[in-house]
Design a protein around this motif. Structure first.
Motif, PDB file in Angstrom:
ATOM      1  N   CYS A  11      53.082 -12.709  85.992  1.00 24.25           N
ATOM      2  CA  CYS A  11      53.655 -14.049  86.113  1.00 24.25           C
ATOM      3  C   CYS A  11      53.879 -14.362  87.591  1.00 24.25           C
ATOM      4  CB  CYS A  11      54.952 -14.187  85.319  1.00 24.25           C
ATOM      5  SG  CYS A  11      56.157 -12.911  85.633  1.00 24.25           S
ATOM      6  N   SER A  12      54.072 -15.649  87.871  1.00 20.86           N
ATOM      7  CA  SER A  12      54.188 -16.108  89.257  1.00 20.86           C
ATOM      8  C   SER A  12      55.651 -16.174  89.676  1.00 20.86           C
ATOM      9  CB  SER A  12      53.564 -17.492  89.392  1.00 20.86           C
ATOM     10  OG  SER A  12      54.341 -18.445  88.679  1.00 20.86           O
ATOM     11  N   ARG A  13      55.876 -16.361  90.962  1.00 23.65           N
ATOM     12  CA  ARG A  13      57.238 -16.541  91.472  1.00 23.65           C
ATOM     13  C   ARG A  13      57.890 -17.757  90.839  1.00 23.65           C
ATOM     14  NH1 ARG A  13      54.165 -14.127  95.247  1.00 23.65           N
ATOM     15  NH2 ARG A  13      55.089 -12.704  96.813  1.00 23.65           N
ATOM     16  N   GLU A  42      51.333  -7.684  93.970  1.00 23.72           N
ATOM     17  CA  GLU A  42      50.565  -8.894  93.709  1.00 23.72           C
ATOM     18  C   GLU A  42      49.179  -8.506  93.212  1.00 23.72           C
ATOM     19  OE1 GLU A  42      52.531 -11.843  97.068  1.00 23.72           O
ATOM     20  OE2 GLU A  42      50.772 -10.627  97.607  1.00 23.72           O
ATOM     21  N   MET A  45      45.251 -14.417  92.617  1.00 27.54           N
ATOM     22  CA  MET A  45      45.567 -15.807  92.277  1.00 27.54           C
ATOM     23  C   MET A  45      45.081 -16.139  90.868  1.00 27.54           C
ATOM     24  SD  MET A  45      46.908 -16.707  95.188  1.00 27.54           S
ATOM     25  CE  MET A  45      46.938 -18.495  95.284  1.00 27.54           C
ATOM     26  N   ASN A  48      46.842 -22.295  87.492  1.00 24.06           N
ATOM     27  CA  ASN A  48      47.775 -22.845  86.511  1.00 24.06           C
ATOM     28  C   ASN A  48      47.116 -24.016  85.792  1.00 24.06           C
ATOM     29  OD1 ASN A  48      49.961 -21.143  87.047  1.00 24.06           O
ATOM     30  ND2 ASN A  48      50.568 -22.395  88.825  1.00 24.06           N
ATOM     31  N   ALA A  54      48.369 -19.857  91.624  1.00 24.67           N
ATOM     32  CA  ALA A  54      49.600 -19.112  91.915  1.00 24.67           C
ATOM     33  C   ALA A  54      49.290 -17.626  92.036  1.00 24.67           C
ATOM     34  CB  ALA A  54      50.628 -19.340  90.816  1.00 24.67           C
ATOM     35  N   MET A  56      49.952 -14.002  91.236  1.00 28.69           N
ATOM     36  CA  MET A  56      50.567 -13.366  90.076  1.00 28.69           C
ATOM     37  C   MET A  56      51.141 -11.992  90.446  1.00 28.69           C
ATOM     38  SD  MET A  56      50.080 -15.827  88.073  1.00 28.69           S
ATOM     39  CE  MET A  56      50.546 -15.238  86.444  1.00 28.69           C
TER      40      MET A  56
END
Length: 384
Positions: A11-13, A42, A45, A48, A54, A56
């Motif tokens: 998941c992203s920030r 990380e 990318m 989205n 984003a 990930m």
């Protein structure tokens, strides 16, 4: 954040901020710290559905290991997990705990711990903590007040292991084996995430690990869960605790073996072969063995009904040696539960077979270390 990543990664920030309620600047700062500690990494990318790609994030933890050990009447186990809960090792060795004095027993346990620690060091992993499960009453300082099936009284296991391992820098804890097993069942088992769960350890004793409303039930001094010593028949056989008619004396593995295999010698070192033989005969339809299993199931159901009436668990998982025999134990346990439960439909309680093997308590010990990391007990940053 670590708990969220454990469940939801990648998941992203931004997704972490939205899920946790933390602002984006705080999340960004924390992620940087966790990356520096090599707890998070990380992975590239991802597009989205709306907006810019984003970066990930997933758990890392590749330099780390959490170790759990269990000492029981007939075996020792060791499990090591990485930060994501994947097994790095899983060992089991025979052990004559019931006939071994505390000193030599602790020496054997320490030797197993040193071997696991050395393997992690060889893999260039830093040990985050070590937790040991014991079938008995364990106080908050790691003193085993009583472990009848090991013959232990007032054994300061934590102090002895700290000395044997030369005072390691990481946390070393001692815990009741059933408490650790229910944590493993909740994290890794078939009832993953259940908030009201009981795990019954089927072995020389019958301990209960209890999670109630999402929390491990310990009691005021940590002695909750002595399911095997609930009295269900005052005129019943003598129990190892010195009382008569406890669940353990009627539904423990020793009692089952005496009923099913009356010619057998009931020694903890023979539990595995005896259970294999009972399983074989039950599959073949042996009448005496089936009757012995039915009787044992009824006694278990009687005890489980007390738990149901008191704490109303959603699941009661049969673990340890009970797991392989569960198909024959559960039907009579459920019938007895229905007969003795106050609430309709047994309050929703289901008796199920654990999906974990005999290393459940050791796996729970390692996962307890991971829980501490998730709660903020982060490893210190090291140079380089």
């Amino acid at each position: 954040m670590l708990r969220h990543l454990r469940i939801n990664a990648p998941c992203s920030r931004a997704e972490i901020a939205a899920a946790t309620g933390l602002n984006k600047a705080t999340v960004s700062s924390l992620v940087t710290d966790l990356i520096d500690r090599r707890l998070v990494r990380e992975v590239g990318m991802t597009e989205n559905r709306i907006g810019r790609p984003a970066m990930m994030l997933v758990l890392d933890g590749s330099p780390y290991a959490a170790i759990g050990l269990e000492v029981n009447a007939d075996y020792l186990t060791a499990v090591a997990l990485d930060l994501g809960g994947e097994r790095l090792l899983s060992w089991r060795r025979s052990f004559t705990g019931a006939s071994t004095a505390p000193g030599p027993a602790i020496a054997s346990l320490a030797a197993l711990a040193k071997r696991a620690i050395a393997k992690m060091a060889h893999e260039q992993r830093r040990v985050l903590g070590l937790t040991v499960g014991v079938p008995g009453l364990v106080d908050p300082d790691g003193v085993v007040e009583l472990a009848p099936n090991l013959g232990w009284r007032q054994v300061d296991l934590r102090k002895s292991l700290l000395s044997a391992l030369q005072e390691p820098a990481y946390p070393l804890l001692v815990e009741n084996d059933a408490n650790l097993a229910v944590l493993a069942e909740q994290r890794f088992g078939g009832r993953s995430g259940a908030a009201n769960l009981v795990y019954l350890v089927g072995g020389a004793g019958v301990g209960a690990g209890i999670i109630s409303d999402g929390r491990l039930l310990r009691g005021s001094r940590g002695f909750a869960g002595e399911f095997g010593h609930l009295p269900i028949d005052p005129s019943g056989p003598l129990c190892g605790c010195g009382r008569h008619g406890c669940v353990e004396s009627l539904a423990g593995l020793g009692a089952l073996i005496r009923r099913a295999l009356p010619e057998a010698t009931v020694l903890p070192s023979e539990f595995g072969p005896h259970v294999d033989e009972i399983h074989r005969l039950a599959k073949a339809g042996d009448a005496r063995v089936l009757d012995a299993l039915a009787t044992t199931g009824r006694h278990l159901g009687h005890g489980i009904s007390m738990l149901t009436n008191l704490i109303n668990p959603e699941y009661v998982a049969l673990g340890g040696y009970f797991t392989v025999l569960a198909p024959w134990l559960i039907p009579d346990a459920e019938r007895e539960l229905v007969a003795r439960s106050v609430a309709g439909d047994c309050g929703g309680t289901q008796v199920v077979a654990s999906t974990l093997d005999s290393s459940a308590a050791a796996a729970g010990g390692a996962s307890q270390v991971l829980d501490a990391i998730d709660a903020g007990a982060l490893p210190t940053l090291t140079s380089g």
